[in-house]
Design a protein around this motif. Structure first.
Motif, mmCIF file in Angstrom:
data_model
loop_
_atom_site.group_PDB
_atom_site.id
_atom_site.type_symbol
_atom_site.label_atom_id
_atom_site.label_comp_id
_atom_site.label_asym_id
_atom_site.label_seq_id
_atom_site.Cartn_x
_atom_site.Cartn_y
_atom_site.Cartn_z
ATOM 1 N N CYS A 46 -6.335 2.681 0.301
ATOM 2 C CA CYS A 46 -6.009 1.755 -1.023
ATOM 3 C C CYS A 46 -6.546 2.440 -2.117
ATOM 4 O O CYS A 46 -5.908 2.813 -3.372
ATOM 5 C CB CYS A 46 -6.755 0.291 -0.595
ATOM 6 S SG CYS A 46 -6.676 -0.620 -2.161
ATOM 7 N N LEU A 49 -4.175 5.343 -3.329
ATOM 8 C CA LEU A 49 -2.931 4.632 -3.950
ATOM 9 C C LEU A 49 -3.210 3.930 -5.372
ATOM 10 O O LEU A 49 -2.349 4.120 -6.205
ATOM 11 C CB LEU A 49 -2.421 3.352 -3.036
ATOM 12 C CG LEU A 49 -0.953 3.053 -3.438
ATOM 13 C CD1 LEU A 49 -0.195 4.290 -3.483
ATOM 14 C CD2 LEU A 49 -0.448 1.989 -2.511
ATOM 15 N N GLN A 53 -1.278 5.609 -8.509
ATOM 16 C CA GLN A 53 -0.547 4.715 -9.453
ATOM 17 C C GLN A 53 -1.204 4.961 -10.880
ATOM 18 O O GLN A 53 -0.253 4.968 -11.864
ATOM 19 C CB GLN A 53 -0.534 3.445 -9.286
ATOM 20 C CG GLN A 53 0.286 2.482 -9.581
ATOM 21 C CD GLN A 53 1.672 2.496 -9.151
ATOM 22 O OE1 GLN A 53 1.909 3.235 -8.459
ATOM 23 N NE2 GLN A 53 2.685 1.895 -10.068
ATOM 24 N N ILE A 147 3.023 7.616 -0.584
ATOM 25 C CA ILE A 147 3.017 6.276 -0.069
ATOM 26 C C ILE A 147 3.355 5.958 1.404
ATOM 27 O O ILE A 147 2.593 5.265 2.106
ATOM 28 C CB ILE A 147 3.863 5.186 -0.865
ATOM 29 C CG1 ILE A 147 3.153 5.007 -2.318
ATOM 30 C CG2 ILE A 147 4.215 3.964 -0.404
ATOM 31 C CD1 ILE A 147 3.937 4.491 -3.307
ATOM 32 N N ILE A 151 1.198 4.438 4.557
ATOM 33 C CA ILE A 151 1.509 3.448 5.445
ATOM 34 C C ILE A 151 1.860 3.846 6.765
ATOM 35 O O ILE A 151 1.467 3.199 7.851
ATOM 36 C CB ILE A 151 2.690 2.926 4.868
ATOM 37 C CG1 ILE A 151 2.689 2.604 3.343
ATOM 38 C CG2 ILE A 151 3.284 1.794 5.584
ATOM 39 C CD1 ILE A 151 1.356 1.460 3.215
ATOM 40 N N VAL A 167 -1.095 -3.263 5.485
ATOM 41 C CA VAL A 167 -0.066 -2.772 4.711
ATOM 42 C C VAL A 167 -0.300 -3.342 2.888
ATOM 43 O O VAL A 167 -0.272 -2.764 2.060
ATOM 44 C CB VAL A 167 1.411 -2.790 4.980
ATOM 45 C CG1 VAL A 167 2.247 -2.351 3.995
ATOM 46 C CG2 VAL A 167 1.394 -2.041 6.341
ATOM 47 N N PHE A 171 -1.433 -1.688 -0.305
ATOM 48 C CA PHE A 171 -0.489 -1.901 -1.660
ATOM 49 C C PHE A 171 -1.226 -2.454 -2.717
ATOM 50 O O PHE A 171 -0.925 -2.325 -3.827
ATOM 51 C CB PHE A 171 0.814 -2.714 -1.322
ATOM 52 C CG PHE A 171 1.984 -1.645 -0.998
ATOM 53 C CD1 PHE A 171 2.743 -0.886 -1.827
ATOM 54 C CD2 PHE A 171 2.223 -1.533 0.536
ATOM 55 C CE1 PHE A 171 3.750 -0.200 -1.485
ATOM 56 C CE2 PHE A 171 3.438 -0.618 0.819
ATOM 57 C CZ PHE A 171 4.020 -0.137 -0.061
ATOM 58 N N MET A 174 -1.437 0.038 -5.338
ATOM 59 C CA MET A 174 -0.548 0.015 -6.334
ATOM 60 C C MET A 174 -0.632 -0.651 -7.375
ATOM 61 O O MET A 174 -0.418 -0.755 -8.437
ATOM 62 C CB MET A 174 0.958 0.169 -5.650
ATOM 63 C CG MET A 174 2.083 0.133 -6.591
ATOM 64 S SD MET A 174 3.657 0.234 -5.733
ATOM 65 C CE MET A 174 3.784 1.765 -4.983
ATOM 66 N N SER A 340 2.879 -11.446 2.999
ATOM 67 C CA SER A 340 2.392 -10.680 4.223
ATOM 68 C C SER A 340 1.660 -11.274 5.219
ATOM 69 O O SER A 340 2.060 -11.365 6.397
ATOM 70 C CB SER A 340 1.395 -9.608 3.731
ATOM 71 O OG SER A 340 2.181 -8.730 2.613
ATOM 72 N N HIS A 395 7.481 -6.018 -1.064
ATOM 73 C CA HIS A 395 7.463 -4.701 -0.838
ATOM 74 C C HIS A 395 6.575 -4.184 0.474
ATOM 75 O O HIS A 395 6.930 -3.467 1.546
ATOM 76 C CB HIS A 395 7.009 -3.770 -1.544
ATOM 77 C CG HIS A 395 7.357 -2.077 -1.661
ATOM 78 N ND1 HIS A 395 8.685 -1.746 -1.275
ATOM 79 C CD2 HIS A 395 6.677 -1.106 -1.945
ATOM 80 C CE1 HIS A 395 8.505 -0.295 -1.231
ATOM 81 N NE2 HIS A 395 7.721 0.154 -1.761
ATOM 82 N N PRO A 396 5.454 -4.811 0.771
ATOM 83 C CA PRO A 396 4.698 -4.322 1.911
ATOM 84 C C PRO A 396 5.207 -4.994 3.241
ATOM 85 O O PRO A 396 5.300 -4.417 4.108
ATOM 86 C CB PRO A 396 3.177 -5.024 1.612
ATOM 87 C CG PRO A 396 3.440 -5.122 0.152
ATOM 88 C CD PRO A 396 4.553 -5.580 -0.268
ATOM 89 N N ASN A 399 8.313 -2.673 4.215
ATOM 90 C CA ASN A 399 7.656 -1.741 4.893
ATOM 91 C C ASN A 399 7.363 -1.663 6.233
ATOM 92 O O ASN A 399 7.717 -1.122 7.295
ATOM 93 C CB ASN A 399 6.283 -1.073 4.048
ATOM 94 C CG ASN A 399 6.811 -0.220 3.068
ATOM 95 O OD1 ASN A 399 6.789 0.946 3.159
ATOM 96 N ND2 ASN A 399 6.868 -0.498 1.762
#
Length: 417
Positions: A46, A49, A53, A147, A151, A167, A171, A174, A340, A395-396, A399
């Protein structure tokens, strides 16, 4: 043997580690191992990321500090520079993940963060259009694969029912980076003129050096994978015992067998065959995943680049615009985690992805219909904030959905990339 066994290595199975056949463990022991992963692997990925970003999107804050005027470029050039950056990511996304498999995440991930941290720092020397376009392309090439690599690495530590929430936490880096970047930018811009540097140069310098420091931390402390579970140094920080090793091995082998997934190579470092790459790329059921991602990012990426500038166009000052731009990104965090959590709880990952994308589309339509009739700057700010909050809430989960439908570790690595 322990009471209430919940895990047992399958008879006749082999892995990169070979615990005693018949070794069993209880839920308390498994929770202990999972907690170790949660407080070591998870926050480090994390953190990586976050700086990833920051380096990718801090040009948004630099624009409010006169970056475009100082290097004599217009908005079209800024757009082109960002397209060049994403082109670099596209070119090396899959090769980078293949290299990750060859070298191993414990070394490759810190090394990659170090390299793109150096490139991000060098942006302080940009003087003109050619320099801007060149360094944005190089930055994209260096950031490619982080990324999906992060992941994928996460998926080697957790089972499927545990994965989507983790995940989402990665994220958070990000989305948290999107929230932190304008706030940091607002503060750093106050250094304008110090030691002969402009405010935007200070942004690139401070955030680039921060990235390099994070890479050194990960090089010393990042475990990497269950087969290389202890870090290069700082082993007293989080140390996985031999008992932990056995539990990790059993979890991974049981996961593979339960989902008919091909067992990974006995060797930690391996090469992904090109036929696997082509098979994964050409699989028709994956193209809806790829296309939907492109569609969503085609609207979200410009928002992250221009949100502070949009706020300034509404009549807010430079510092206020950067601060307000962070609110939408911050609101993304609970929304992402909610989808999630629902995905892990219900197992209906596809449905959660469809609902999340539909929610974003609905927000976009409402904003497009209402915006021309709204004159108050705070109302417009509210619309932009809601759009930013829902932009990538899918997005998570998306993925994770891609990963759980892959039949091998190699296929999973390429599909995420």
């Amino acid at each position: 043997m322990s009471i209430l066994p919940v895990g047992k290595i399958p008879e006749g199975s082999t892995g990169s580690c070979n615990p005693d056949d018949g070794y069993e463990y209880n839920s308390k022991a498994e929770r202990k191992v999972r907690t170790k992963i949660d407080i070591s692997v998870l926050p480090m990925l994390c953190l990586g990321l976050i700086v990833f970003q920051l380096d990718r999107m801090n040009v948004a804050s630099a624009l409010t500090g006169g970056f475009a005027q100082d290097i004599s470029v217009d908005q079209n050039t800024i757009n082109l520079g960002n397209q060049m950056m994403f082109l670099g990511i596209i070119i090396l996304e899959i090769p980078s993940n293949m290299l990750l498999q060859k070298i191993g995440p414990r070394v490759y991930i810190p090394a990659q963060i170090f390299v793109f941290g150096v490139v991000a720092t060098l942006q302080i020397f940009v003087k003109n259009r050619a320099g801007f376009l060149s360094i944005r392309l190089v930055l994209g090439l260096c950031e490619a694969g982080y990324i999906p690599g992060a992941i994928y690495t996460l998926s080697t530590w957790y089972t499927r029912p545990e994965l989507a929430k983790r995940v989402a936490v990665v994220f958070f880096g990000m989305f948290g980076g999107n929230a932190i970047s304008p706030l940091l930018g607002a503060g750093i811009l106050q250094l304008h003129g110090q030691r002969g540097l402009t405010g935007w140069q200070w942004i690139f310098l401070i955030e680039g050096v921060l990235t390099i420091l994070v890479s050194i931390l990960l090089l010393l402390a990042f475990p990497g994978s269950p087969t290389t579970r202890n870090p290069q140094a700082l082993q007293g920080f989080i140390r996985f015992t031999d008992t932990d090793r056995k539990i990790l091995t059993i979890r991974n082998l049981s996961e593979n067998m339960n989902h008919n997934e091909k067992k990974p190579s006995r060797h930690r470092r391996r090469t992904i065959p090109l036929p696997v790459v082509w098979k994964t790329l050409l699989h028709y059921r994956r193209w809806p995943h790829y296309i939907s991602t492109a569609c969503v990012f085609s609207t979200w990426s410009p928002l992250t680049t221009y949100t502070p500038s949009i706020m300034m166009s509404l009549g807010f000052g430079r510092v206020q615009a950067n601060a307000l731009g962070a609110i939408g990104a911050a609101l993304t965090l609970p929304i992402v985690f909610a989808f999630s959590w629902a995905s892990d709880r219900t197992g209906r990952r596809g449905l959660c992805v469809i609902i999340a994308i539909s929610s974003y589309l609905t927000v976009l339509i409402i904003a497009r219909a209402v915006m021309p009739n709204v004159n108050d700057r705070w109302s417009r700010f509210g619309l932009w904030t809601v759009v930013n909050a829902f932009a990538v809430c899918y997005h998570p989960v998306h993925n994770t959905w891609v990963q759980v439908n892959c039949k091998s570790h190699d296929e999973r690595s390429i599909a995420i990339a």
